[in-house]
Write a protein that holds these residues in place. Structure first.
Motif, PDB file in Angstrom:
ATOM      1  N   LEU A 152      21.347   5.869  57.406  1.00 21.66           N
ATOM      2  CA  LEU A 152      20.554   4.700  57.053  1.00 21.66           C
ATOM      3  C   LEU A 152      19.076   5.027  57.233  1.00 21.66           C
ATOM      4  O   LEU A 152      18.705   5.809  58.117  1.00 21.66           O
ATOM      5  N   GLN A 153      18.231   4.420  56.418  1.00 27.24           N
ATOM      6  CA  GLN A 153      16.793   4.685  56.509  1.00 27.24           C
ATOM      7  C   GLN A 153      16.223   4.151  57.815  1.00 27.24           C
ATOM      8  O   GLN A 153      16.752   3.221  58.407  1.00 27.24           O
ATOM      9  N   GLY A 154      15.138   4.736  58.225  1.00 28.05           N
ATOM     10  CA  GLY A 154      14.422   4.251  59.410  1.00 28.05           C
ATOM     11  C   GLY A 154      15.118   4.541  60.712  1.00 28.05           C
ATOM     12  O   GLY A 154      14.960   3.806  61.675  1.00 28.05           O
ATOM     13  N   ASP A 155      15.915   5.599  60.767  1.00 29.23           N
ATOM     14  CA  ASP A 155      16.596   5.992  62.003  1.00 29.23           C
ATOM     15  C   ASP A 155      17.481   4.870  62.542  1.00 29.23           C
ATOM     16  O   ASP A 155      17.510   4.595  63.730  1.00 29.23           O
ATOM     17  N   PHE A 156      18.174   4.172  61.619  1.00 24.93           N
ATOM     18  CA  PHE A 156      19.082   3.098  62.015  1.00 24.93           C
ATOM     19  C   PHE A 156      20.525   3.571  62.105  1.00 24.93           C
ATOM     20  O   PHE A 156      21.442   2.776  62.103  1.00 24.93           O
TER      21      PHE A 156
END
Length: 171
Positions: A152-156
């Protein structure tokens, strides 16, 4: 503080109690203002900020009170005033207002406890993540239609998508 080039005077009072730092700002001026304030360390760099309107408390007198929880108290409180009608920022000359906060012996303990809670929450989150990752092969083996895993984007984190047929009708 007497704000250079204006008739504005600012007074900040700070009191340390066990659970928080209580602040009260008094401003002598002729217009309604908003205060933007936030904690800062010894480097005087803002770490975050909040806004609060100053409330009229007499002719050309405005005030606001706020608190900072013990675990969030840092070395300084930084602030600026904003005149929304003129869209202008009011500082102490070219610099933001700065005020060294008082200390309370319990605050360091409260900060250590908050940091320990945060570290424990991070440890628990890592354990859940590792458990999820360890179960990936099992989920992939059960996926008889398709399986994909993506970040997932943003280190999620990551997400697994497994398509599994059910019952007698298998695709």
């Amino acid at each position: 503080w007497q704000v250079p080039g204006t008739n504005i005077e600012v007074v900040l009072l700070a009191t340390s109690v066990e659970e928080e730092c209580q602040l009260h700002v008094l401003v002598h001026c002729s217009t309604e203002l908003v205060i933007q304030y936030g904690p800062a360390g010894k480097d005087r760099a803002w770490k975050s900020s909040k806004r609060a309107p100053l409330v009229r408390s007499g002719t050309d007198k405005f005030e606001v009170s706020f608190t900072i929880p013990a675990a969030e108290v840092d070395t300084y409180i930084m602030f600026v005033l904003h005149d929304g009608a003129a869209n202008r920022w009011i500082k102490h000359g070219p610099h933001d207002f700065e005020f060294e906060l008082p200390r309370h012996e319990e605050w360091d303990r409260a900060r250590r406890e908050a940091e320990a809670r945060s570290e424990e929450e991070a440890r628990q989150a890592d354990a859940v993540k590792n458990q999820f990752l360890e179960g990936r092969r099992q989920r992939e083996a059960r996926a008889d239609i398709s399986f994909t895993s993506f970040a997932l984007q943003g280190d999620f984190g990551t997400m697994d998508v497994a398509c599994i047929s059910e019952g007698e009708h298998k695709a």
